[in-house]
Design a protein around this motif. Structure first.
Motif, PDB file in Angstrom:
ATOM      1  N   LYS A  47       7.058  -6.633  -2.445  1.00  0.00           N
ATOM      2  CA  LYS A  47       6.824  -5.542  -3.388  1.00  0.00           C
ATOM      3  C   LYS A  47       7.476  -4.260  -2.875  1.00  0.00           C
ATOM      4  N   VAL A  48       8.049  -3.511  -3.794  1.00  0.00           N
ATOM      5  CA  VAL A  48       8.740  -2.273  -3.452  1.00  0.00           C
ATOM      6  C   VAL A  48       7.951  -1.100  -4.020  1.00  0.00           C
ATOM      7  N   THR A  49       7.806  -0.063  -3.218  1.00  0.00           N
ATOM      8  CA  THR A  49       7.046   1.124  -3.579  1.00  0.00           C
ATOM      9  C   THR A  49       7.857   2.357  -3.216  1.00  0.00           C
ATOM     10  N   GLN A  50       7.730   3.389  -4.013  1.00  0.00           N
ATOM     11  CA  GLN A  50       8.345   4.666  -3.684  1.00  0.00           C
ATOM     12  C   GLN A  50       7.244   5.681  -3.415  1.00  0.00           C
ATOM     13  N   ALA A  51       7.441   6.482  -2.387  1.00  0.00           N
ATOM     14  CA  ALA A  51       6.494   7.534  -2.031  1.00  0.00           C
ATOM     15  C   ALA A  51       7.237   8.864  -2.068  1.00  0.00           C
ATOM     16  N   TRP A  52       6.922   9.660  -3.083  1.00  0.00           N
ATOM     17  CA  TRP A  52       7.544  10.967  -3.253  1.00  0.00           C
ATOM     18  C   TRP A  52       6.779  11.994  -2.450  1.00  0.00           C
ATOM     19  N   ILE A  53       7.475  12.809  -1.686  1.00  0.00           N
ATOM     20  CA  ILE A  53       6.857  13.828  -0.847  1.00  0.00           C
ATOM     21  C   ILE A  53       6.665  15.083  -1.707  1.00  0.00           C
ATOM     22  N   MET A  54       5.396  15.429  -1.926  1.00  0.00           N
ATOM     23  CA  MET A  54       5.060  16.561  -2.794  1.00  0.00           C
ATOM     24  C   MET A  54       4.142  17.530  -2.060  1.00  0.00           C
ATOM     25  N   CYS A  55       3.907  18.676  -2.684  1.00  0.00           N
ATOM     26  CA  CYS A  55       2.955  19.641  -2.121  1.00  0.00           C
ATOM     27  C   CYS A  55       1.544  19.079  -2.185  1.00  0.00           C
ATOM     28  N   ASP A  56       1.096  18.633  -3.358  1.00  0.00           N
ATOM     29  CA  ASP A  56      -0.203  18.007  -3.577  1.00  0.00           C
ATOM     30  C   ASP A  56      -0.106  17.236  -4.891  1.00  0.00           C
TER      31      ASP A  56
END
Length: 89
Positions: A47-56
């Motif tokens: 399984k492939v997942t994306q994790a976006w780096i955000m403020c909150d």
């Protein structure tokens, strides 16, 4: 809050970072002030997942990863991109 954060981030345990990308700021966006960076991860189960780096979660606080599992079709496109751009390193 702490329990929710641990549960949220635990989705990434055991996954491997396969790519790092970013979504540049677009001039027409009034809400995005900086480029948004993304980690693309793959689990042992494929399984492939994306994790976006955000403020909150809303994009205006101290820190948050917006974790988005990809569909099988999206994951296949990402894998093709990895193979196409593999530098052998």
């Amino acid at each position: 809050m702490k329990d929710w954060t641990v549960k949220h981030l635990s989705q990434l345990v055991g996954m491997t970072v396969k790519a790092i990308g970013f979504d540049p700021v677009t001039p027409e966006s009034e809400y995005r002030y900086e480029d948004e960076y993304c980690l693309t991860l793959e689990g042992e189960d494929g399984k492939v997942t994306q994790a976006w780096i955000m403020c909150d979660p809303e994009g205006n606080g101290p820190g948050h990863l917006d974790i988005q599992p990809l569909s099988k079709a999206q994951a296949q496109q990402v894998r093709q991109h990895w193979r196409k751009n593999d530098t052998g390193s």
